[in-house]
Design a protein around this motif. Structure first.
Motif, PDB file in Angstrom:
ATOM      1  N   PRO A  52     -43.291  84.981  45.983  1.00  0.00           N
ATOM      2  CA  PRO A  52     -42.833  84.007  46.989  1.00  0.00           C
ATOM      3  C   PRO A  52     -42.089  82.804  46.403  1.00  0.00           C
ATOM      4  CG  PRO A  52     -45.107  84.650  47.398  1.00  0.00           C
ATOM      5  CD  PRO A  52     -44.716  85.255  46.085  1.00  0.00           C
ATOM      6  N   LEU A  53     -42.413  82.429  45.170  1.00  0.00           N
ATOM      7  CA  LEU A  53     -41.712  81.289  44.564  1.00  0.00           C
ATOM      8  C   LEU A  53     -40.255  81.619  44.278  1.00  0.00           C
ATOM      9  CD1 LEU A  53     -44.486  80.013  42.128  1.00  0.00           C
ATOM     10  CD2 LEU A  53     -43.863  79.121  44.377  1.00  0.00           C
ATOM     11  N   GLY A  54     -39.947  82.903  44.153  1.00  0.00           N
ATOM     12  CA  GLY A  54     -38.562  83.301  43.963  1.00  0.00           C
ATOM     13  C   GLY A  54     -37.697  82.891  45.147  1.00  0.00           C
ATOM     14  N   GLY A  55     -38.264  82.919  46.329  1.00  0.00           N
ATOM     15  CA  GLY A  55     -37.548  82.496  47.527  1.00  0.00           C
ATOM     16  C   GLY A  55     -37.137  81.037  47.455  1.00  0.00           C
ATOM     17  N   GLN A  56     -38.003  80.202  46.908  1.00  0.00           N
ATOM     18  CA  GLN A  56     -37.680  78.784  46.766  1.00  0.00           C
ATOM     19  C   GLN A  56     -36.510  78.587  45.802  1.00  0.00           C
ATOM     20  OE1 GLN A  56     -41.212  76.604  45.683  1.00  0.00           O
ATOM     21  NE2 GLN A  56     -42.407  77.528  47.332  1.00  0.00           N
ATOM     22  N   ILE A  57     -36.520  79.351  44.717  1.00  0.00           N
ATOM     23  CA  ILE A  57     -35.423  79.265  43.745  1.00  0.00           C
ATOM     24  C   ILE A  57     -34.114  79.677  44.417  1.00  0.00           C
ATOM     25  CG2 ILE A  57     -34.499  80.222  41.593  1.00  0.00           C
ATOM     26  CD1 ILE A  57     -36.925  78.334  41.170  1.00  0.00           C
ATOM     27  N   LEU A  58     -34.140  80.800  45.126  1.00  0.00           N
ATOM     28  CA  LEU A  58     -32.933  81.288  45.804  1.00  0.00           C
ATOM     29  C   LEU A  58     -32.480  80.326  46.898  1.00  0.00           C
ATOM     30  CD1 LEU A  58     -33.732  85.098  46.067  1.00  0.00           C
ATOM     31  CD2 LEU A  58     -32.105  83.988  44.515  1.00  0.00           C
ATOM     32  N   ASP A  59     -33.426  79.742  47.623  1.00  0.00           N
ATOM     33  CA  ASP A  59     -33.083  78.782  48.682  1.00  0.00           C
ATOM     34  C   ASP A  59     -32.338  77.580  48.125  1.00  0.00           C
ATOM     35  OD1 ASP A  59     -34.212  80.350  50.641  1.00  0.00           O
ATOM     36  OD2 ASP A  59     -36.079  79.201  50.772  1.00  0.00           O
ATOM     37  N   TYR A  60     -32.657  77.188  46.902  1.00  0.00           N
ATOM     38  CA  TYR A  60     -31.918  76.082  46.272  1.00  0.00           C
ATOM     39  C   TYR A  60     -30.596  76.579  45.680  1.00  0.00           C
ATOM     40  CZ  TYR A  60     -30.284  72.718  42.924  1.00  0.00           C
ATOM     41  OH  TYR A  60     -29.467  71.865  42.211  1.00  0.00           O
ATOM     42  N   LEU A  61     -30.645  77.705  44.981  1.00  0.00           N
ATOM     43  CA  LEU A  61     -29.500  78.163  44.204  1.00  0.00           C
ATOM     44  C   LEU A  61     -28.322  78.627  45.060  1.00  0.00           C
ATOM     45  CD1 LEU A  61     -28.479  78.578  41.349  1.00  0.00           C
ATOM     46  CD2 LEU A  61     -29.507  80.860  41.379  1.00  0.00           C
ATOM     47  N   LEU A  62     -28.575  79.350  46.130  1.00  0.00           N
ATOM     48  CA  LEU A  62     -27.476  79.904  46.926  1.00  0.00           C
ATOM     49  C   LEU A  62     -26.571  78.830  47.525  1.00  0.00           C
ATOM     50  CD1 LEU A  62     -29.249  82.969  48.562  1.00  0.00           C
ATOM     51  CD2 LEU A  62     -27.700  82.931  46.600  1.00  0.00           C
ATOM     52  N   PRO A  63     -27.097  77.780  48.131  1.00  0.00           N
ATOM     53  CA  PRO A  63     -26.196  76.716  48.618  1.00  0.00           C
ATOM     54  C   PRO A  63     -25.456  76.007  47.479  1.00  0.00           C
ATOM     55  CG  PRO A  63     -28.349  76.519  49.663  1.00  0.00           C
ATOM     56  CD  PRO A  63     -28.472  77.555  48.593  1.00  0.00           C
ATOM     57  N   GLU A  64     -26.115  75.858  46.327  1.00  0.00           N
ATOM     58  CA  GLU A  64     -25.440  75.231  45.181  1.00  0.00           C
ATOM     59  C   GLU A  64     -24.258  76.078  44.727  1.00  0.00           C
ATOM     60  OE1 GLU A  64     -25.837  72.198  43.588  1.00  0.00           O
ATOM     61  OE2 GLU A  64     -27.086  71.847  45.341  1.00  0.00           O
ATOM     62  N   MET A  65     -24.436  77.394  44.740  1.00  0.00           N
ATOM     63  CA  MET A  65     -23.336  78.288  44.367  1.00  0.00           C
ATOM     64  C   MET A  65     -22.165  78.117  45.327  1.00  0.00           C
ATOM     65  SD  MET A  65     -25.507  81.739  43.495  1.00  0.00           S
ATOM     66  CE  MET A  65     -24.052  82.785  43.519  1.00  0.00           C
ATOM     67  N   GLU A  66     -22.470  78.000  46.601  1.00  0.00           N
ATOM     68  CA  GLU A  66     -21.422  77.843  47.614  1.00  0.00           C
ATOM     69  C   GLU A  66     -20.732  76.483  47.475  1.00  0.00           C
ATOM     70  OE1 GLU A  66     -19.026  79.375  50.368  1.00  0.00           O
ATOM     71  OE2 GLU A  66     -20.725  80.465  49.540  1.00  0.00           O
ATOM     72  N   ASN A  67     -21.529  75.430  47.293  1.00  0.00           N
ATOM     73  CA  ASN A  67     -20.995  74.074  47.196  1.00  0.00           C
ATOM     74  C   ASN A  67     -20.206  73.851  45.909  1.00  0.00           C
ATOM     75  OD1 ASN A  67     -22.245  73.528  49.620  1.00  0.00           O
ATOM     76  ND2 ASN A  67     -24.018  72.550  48.680  1.00  0.00           N
ATOM     77  N   ARG A  68     -20.517  74.603  44.866  1.00  0.00           N
ATOM     78  CA  ARG A  68     -19.859  74.422  43.567  1.00  0.00           C
ATOM     79  C   ARG A  68     -18.924  75.588  43.240  1.00  0.00           C
ATOM     80  NH1 ARG A  68     -22.948  70.824  40.005  1.00  0.00           N
ATOM     81  NH2 ARG A  68     -24.553  69.841  41.245  1.00  0.00           N
ATOM     82  N   ARG A  69     -18.485  76.263  44.268  1.00  0.00           N
ATOM     83  CA  ARG A  69     -17.566  77.393  44.075  1.00  0.00           C
ATOM     84  C   ARG A  69     -16.366  76.926  43.255  1.00  0.00           C
ATOM     85  NH1 ARG A  69     -16.772  82.325  47.009  1.00  0.00           N
ATOM     86  NH2 ARG A  69     -18.534  81.719  48.300  1.00  0.00           N
ATOM     87  N   GLY A  70     -16.064  77.683  42.224  1.00  0.00           N
ATOM     88  CA  GLY A  70     -14.949  77.329  41.348  1.00  0.00           C
ATOM     89  C   GLY A  70     -15.363  76.548  40.122  1.00  0.00           C
ATOM     90  N   THR A  71     -16.568  75.974  40.135  1.00  0.00           N
ATOM     91  CA  THR A  71     -17.033  75.239  38.956  1.00  0.00           C
ATOM     92  C   THR A  71     -18.346  75.787  38.403  1.00  0.00           C
ATOM     93  OG1 THR A  71     -18.223  73.596  40.285  1.00  0.00           O
ATOM     94  CG2 THR A  71     -15.937  73.085  39.685  1.00  0.00           C
ATOM     95  N   LEU A  72     -19.106  76.494  39.230  1.00  0.00           N
ATOM     96  CA  LEU A  72     -20.371  77.068  38.795  1.00  0.00           C
ATOM     97  C   LEU A  72     -20.324  78.576  38.997  1.00  0.00           C
ATOM     98  CD1 LEU A  72     -23.340  76.762  37.827  1.00  0.00           C
ATOM     99  CD2 LEU A  72     -23.967  76.526  40.247  1.00  0.00           C
ATOM    100  N   VAL A  73     -20.541  79.293  37.914  1.00  0.00           N
ATOM    101  CA  VAL A  73     -20.612  80.749  37.962  1.00  0.00           C
ATOM    102  C   VAL A  73     -22.050  81.143  37.681  1.00  0.00           C
ATOM    103  CG1 VAL A  73     -19.844  82.900  36.883  1.00  0.00           C
ATOM    104  CG2 VAL A  73     -18.235  80.994  37.168  1.00  0.00           C
ATOM    105  N   VAL A  74     -22.621  81.948  38.565  1.00  0.00           N
ATOM    106  CA  VAL A  74     -23.982  82.435  38.365  1.00  0.00           C
ATOM    107  C   VAL A  74     -23.897  83.940  38.166  1.00  0.00           C
ATOM    108  CG1 VAL A  74     -26.300  82.665  39.336  1.00  0.00           C
ATOM    109  CG2 VAL A  74     -24.971  80.578  39.754  1.00  0.00           C
TER     110      VAL A  74
END
Length: 132
Positions: A52-74
């Motif tokens: 279940p803690l993986g969901g918390q990580i993904l909940d934070y990471l996915l919007p960051e990936m979208e907001n930092r498109r072009g500068t953050l590669v995951v």
């Protein structure tokens, strides 16, 4: 294209879960502030169905990936079946990771060739079974 200040950071799904969202947030906002690459090995460990803690990580990471498109590669990596299960968990995940590289497993003859090459290159190995 990532800038000169871009960083490369490597971690694992288990480490992200162990460290928690706050540590990931610090990594993204401070160490990758100028952009960069975040490589997550064994990313299938983030599957909320198995942790279940993986969901918390993904909940934070996915919007960051979208907001930092072009500068953050995951980049996420892991065994095929568990990664497929992770991708199936959330319908938005496959679109966030549109490129997929699959490395096939070595077969027995390839593994034997790797071992033989290692021995020929002076590895400190000894074969006890003469047949192999």
């Amino acid at each position: 294209v990532l800038g000169k200040e871009a960083q490369f950071k490597e971690t694992s799904g288990a480490k992200l879960i162990s460290d928690g969202v706050d540590k990931l947030k610090k990594l993204v906002e401070e160490e990758l502030k100028e952009g960069g690459v975040l490589f997550i090995d064994e990313a299938y460990q983030l599957n909320p169905k198995t942790n279940p803690l993986g969901g918390q990580i993904l909940d934070y990471l996915l919007p960051e990936m979208e907001n930092r498109r072009g500068t953050l590669v995951v980049i996420i990596a892991g065994y095929c079946k568990p990664m497929d299960d992770l991708m199936a968990f959330n319908e938005g995940l496959p679109s966030r990771f549109p490129e997929r590289l699959v490395f096939e497993d070595y077969d027995e003859s390839e593994l034997l060739q790797i071992l033989q090459n290692s021995l020929q290159m002076g590895g400190k190995w000894k074969l006890e079974d003469e047949k192999h």
